[in-house]
Motif scaffolding. Structure first.
Motif, PDB file in Angstrom:
ATOM      1  N   LYS A   1      -9.141   8.223   0.392  1.00  0.00           N
ATOM      2  CA  LYS A   1      -8.661   9.339  -0.403  1.00  0.00           C
ATOM      3  C   LYS A   1      -7.141   9.441  -0.408  1.00  0.00           C
ATOM      4  N   SER A   2      -6.507   9.198   0.731  1.00  0.00           N
ATOM      5  CA  SER A   2      -5.060   9.395   0.842  1.00  0.00           C
ATOM      6  C   SER A   2      -4.233   8.241   0.262  1.00  0.00           C
ATOM      7  N   ILE A   3      -4.869   7.152  -0.128  1.00  0.00           N
ATOM      8  CA  ILE A   3      -4.145   6.009  -0.676  1.00  0.00           C
ATOM      9  C   ILE A   3      -4.015   6.158  -2.187  1.00  0.00           C
ATOM     10  N   GLU A   4      -2.785   6.125  -2.676  1.00  0.00           N
ATOM     11  CA  GLU A   4      -2.541   6.252  -4.099  1.00  0.00           C
ATOM     12  C   GLU A   4      -2.674   4.918  -4.828  1.00  0.00           C
ATOM     13  N   SER A   5      -2.159   3.841  -4.236  1.00  0.00           N
ATOM     14  CA  SER A   5      -2.213   2.531  -4.890  1.00  0.00           C
ATOM     15  C   SER A   5      -2.228   1.432  -3.838  1.00  0.00           C
ATOM     16  N   ALA A   6      -2.813   0.303  -4.215  1.00  0.00           N
ATOM     17  CA  ALA A   6      -2.866  -0.880  -3.356  1.00  0.00           C
ATOM     18  C   ALA A   6      -2.718  -2.103  -4.255  1.00  0.00           C
TER      19      ALA A   6
ATOM     20  N   PHE B   1      -2.594 -11.855   9.699  1.00  0.00           N
ATOM     21  CA  PHE B   1      -1.776 -10.870   8.986  1.00  0.00           C
ATOM     22  C   PHE B   1      -0.570 -10.503   9.839  1.00  0.00           C
ATOM     23  N   ASN B   2       0.426  -9.963   9.158  1.00  0.00           N
ATOM     24  CA  ASN B   2       1.658  -9.554   9.833  1.00  0.00           C
ATOM     25  C   ASN B   2       2.304  -8.443   9.022  1.00  0.00           C
ATOM     26  N   ILE B   3       2.624  -7.339   9.681  1.00  0.00           N
ATOM     27  CA  ILE B   3       3.264  -6.215   8.994  1.00  0.00           C
ATOM     28  C   ILE B   3       4.726  -6.566   8.753  1.00  0.00           C
ATOM     29  N   LYS B   4       5.117  -6.633   7.483  1.00  0.00           N
ATOM     30  CA  LYS B   4       6.478  -7.013   7.127  1.00  0.00           C
ATOM     31  C   LYS B   4       7.392  -5.804   6.943  1.00  0.00           C
ATOM     32  N   ALA B   5       6.832  -4.678   6.493  1.00  0.00           N
ATOM     33  CA  ALA B   5       7.655  -3.492   6.270  1.00  0.00           C
ATOM     34  C   ALA B   5       6.794  -2.249   6.422  1.00  0.00           C
ATOM     35  N   ARG B   6       7.418  -1.186   6.972  1.00  0.00           N
ATOM     36  CA  ARG B   6       6.744   0.096   7.133  1.00  0.00           C
ATOM     37  C   ARG B   6       7.764   1.190   6.801  1.00  0.00           C
ATOM     38  N   ASN B   7       7.531   1.905   5.707  1.00  0.00           N
ATOM     39  CA  ASN B   7       8.468   2.916   5.224  1.00  0.00           C
ATOM     40  C   ASN B   7       7.785   4.283   5.249  1.00  0.00           C
ATOM     41  N   LEU B   8       8.281   5.166   6.104  1.00  0.00           N
ATOM     42  CA  LEU B   8       7.709   6.495   6.261  1.00  0.00           C
ATOM     43  C   LEU B   8       8.608   7.525   5.594  1.00  0.00           C
ATOM     44  N   THR B   9       8.023   8.329   4.687  1.00  0.00           N
ATOM     45  CA  THR B   9       8.747   9.394   4.004  1.00  0.00           C
ATOM     46  C   THR B   9       8.046  10.727   4.251  1.00  0.00           C
ATOM     47  N   LYS B  10       8.633  11.804   3.728  1.00  0.00           N
ATOM     48  CA  LYS B  10       8.027  13.128   3.895  1.00  0.00           C
ATOM     49  C   LYS B  10       6.736  13.262   3.105  1.00  0.00           C
ATOM     50  N   THR B  11       6.618  12.491   2.052  1.00  0.00           N
ATOM     51  CA  THR B  11       5.427  12.605   1.200  1.00  0.00           C
ATOM     52  C   THR B  11       4.360  11.563   1.516  1.00  0.00           C
ATOM     53  N   GLY B  12       4.705  10.534   2.273  1.00  0.00           N
ATOM     54  CA  GLY B  12       3.698   9.513   2.541  1.00  0.00           C
ATOM     55  C   GLY B  12       4.276   8.332   3.293  1.00  0.00           C
ATOM     56  N   VAL B  13       3.529   7.247   3.253  1.00  0.00           N
ATOM     57  CA  VAL B  13       3.924   6.029   3.946  1.00  0.00           C
ATOM     58  C   VAL B  13       3.689   4.844   3.021  1.00  0.00           C
ATOM     59  N   ASN B  14       4.620   3.901   3.041  1.00  0.00           N
ATOM     60  CA  ASN B  14       4.513   2.667   2.269  1.00  0.00           C
ATOM     61  C   ASN B  14       4.504   1.489   3.236  1.00  0.00           C
ATOM     62  N   MET B  15       3.546   0.591   3.051  1.00  0.00           N
ATOM     63  CA  MET B  15       3.404  -0.553   3.949  1.00  0.00           C
ATOM     64  C   MET B  15       3.343  -1.843   3.149  1.00  0.00           C
ATOM     65  N   THR B  16       3.945  -2.889   3.723  1.00  0.00           N
ATOM     66  CA  THR B  16       3.865  -4.229   3.159  1.00  0.00           C
ATOM     67  C   THR B  16       3.347  -5.167   4.247  1.00  0.00           C
TER      68      THR B  16
ATOM     69  N   VAL C   1       0.847  -1.189   0.000  1.00  0.00           N
ATOM     70  CA  VAL C   1       0.000   0.000   0.000  1.00  0.00           C
ATOM     71  C   VAL C   1       0.884   1.241   0.000  1.00  0.00           C
ATOM     72  N   ASN C   2       0.590   2.169  -0.916  1.00  0.00           N
ATOM     73  CA  ASN C   2       1.275   3.461  -0.985  1.00  0.00           C
ATOM     74  C   ASN C   2       0.267   4.556  -0.682  1.00  0.00           C
ATOM     75  N   ALA C   3       0.540   5.337   0.371  1.00  0.00           N
ATOM     76  CA  ALA C   3      -0.412   6.377   0.805  1.00  0.00           C
ATOM     77  C   ALA C   3       0.310   7.696   0.992  1.00  0.00           C
ATOM     78  N   LEU C   4      -0.462   8.803   0.858  1.00  0.00           N
ATOM     79  CA  LEU C   4       0.073  10.141   1.090  1.00  0.00           C
ATOM     80  C   LEU C   4       0.168  10.405   2.586  1.00  0.00           C
ATOM     81  N   GLY C   5       0.953  11.416   2.938  1.00  0.00           N
ATOM     82  CA  GLY C   5       1.205  11.662   4.351  1.00  0.00           C
ATOM     83  C   GLY C   5       0.279  12.670   4.998  1.00  0.00           C
ATOM     84  N   ASP C   6      -0.831  13.043   4.368  1.00  0.00           N
ATOM     85  CA  ASP C   6      -1.706  14.048   4.944  1.00  0.00           C
ATOM     86  C   ASP C   6      -2.736  13.456   5.897  1.00  0.00           C
ATOM     87  N   ASP C   7      -2.716  12.128   6.096  1.00  0.00           N
ATOM     88  CA  ASP C   7      -3.660  11.473   6.988  1.00  0.00           C
ATOM     89  C   ASP C   7      -2.870  10.758   8.083  1.00  0.00           C
TER      90      ASP C   7
END
Length: 226
Positions: A210-215, A176-191, A152-158
């Motif tokens: 709304k804040s999710i760009e792709s899944a 389920f199990n969170i394998k990766a969590r990547n936080l950037t200035k523009t958003g967050v990426n989760m696996t 999941v790729n999401a924007l950082g405004d939420d």
């Protein structure tokens, strides 16, 4: 006469040239050829749902017959056997076998050639029948479904985007199990690694946020863990 002379004489007498009739050679080659063809079709059936290499399958049949001929030659003369060991020692195989099943079939083919060359074709037939029964029996055992990967790729405004994602995942998955969590200035990426039969529903609900760009939901290629 020294002990060394006695040892040499006993060694040469024990490994004197054995006379092998043409009929024995023909029968050994004939049975090894039949079993090589049998291995060819078994390998073709076993790999019907995976990557099938026709050239490798043909080489399995050829290796079986060649090994049988080598064993017959070694059995007939100790001098030839010593020379053949030296000749074969310079052979180097550069092709890497990545699938363990291919390695098992290669060892099976070589074993059949050795057994037939040693004059025990009945053992080779029993081995082939029993081994093929085991292979097809184990192949029919149902395999556990491997987990899937949700990217999941999401924007950082939420600020609560992770909680929203995990609520949807928890509602549609058994584990389920969170394998990766990547936080950037523009958003967050989760696996997230999960097991579900409602993959389409998860992706549809996530993309409505709304804040999710792709899944993306990917199938896992690794082995299933029981």
């Amino acid at each position: 006469m020294t002990f060394q002379d006695v040892f040499k004489r006993s060694f040469l007498e024990g490994w004197s040239d054995a006379s092998i009739s043409v009929q024995d050679v023909v029968l050994a080659i004939f049975f090894s050829t039949l079993l090589a063809i049998y291995i060819f079709f078994v390998y073709r059936l076993m790999t019907r749902q995976t990557f099938y290499s026709r050239h490798f399958n043909i080489s399995l049949a050829g290796v079986c017959v060649i090994t049988c001929a080598i064993i017959l030659t070694i059995h007939s003369s100790i001098m030839v056997s010593l020379g053949m060991v030296g000749a074969l020692s310079i052979v180097r195989f550069r092709t890497a076998i990545k699938d363990p099943v291919d390695l098992m079939f290669l060892f099976w083919s070589i074993s059949i050639g050795i057994i037939c060359g040693a004059g025990h074709a009945e053992y080779a037939v029993i081995l082939s029948v029993v081994l093929s029964g085991i292979l097809f029996g184990l192949d029919r055992i149902p395999q556990a479904k491997a987990p899937m990967l949700l990217v999941v790729n999401a924007l950082g405004d939420d600020d609560n985007i992770e909680e929203k994602i995990m609520r949807i995942v928890d509602r549609h998955s058994t584990s389920f199990n969170i394998k990766a969590r990547n936080l950037t200035k523009t958003g967050v990426n989760m696996t997230v690694e999960l097991r579900t039969s409602e993959g389409g529903s998860i992706v549809k609900e996530l993309i409505k946020i709304k804040s999710i760009e792709s899944a993306s939901l990917l199938e896992h290629d690794g082995e299933a863990v029981f």
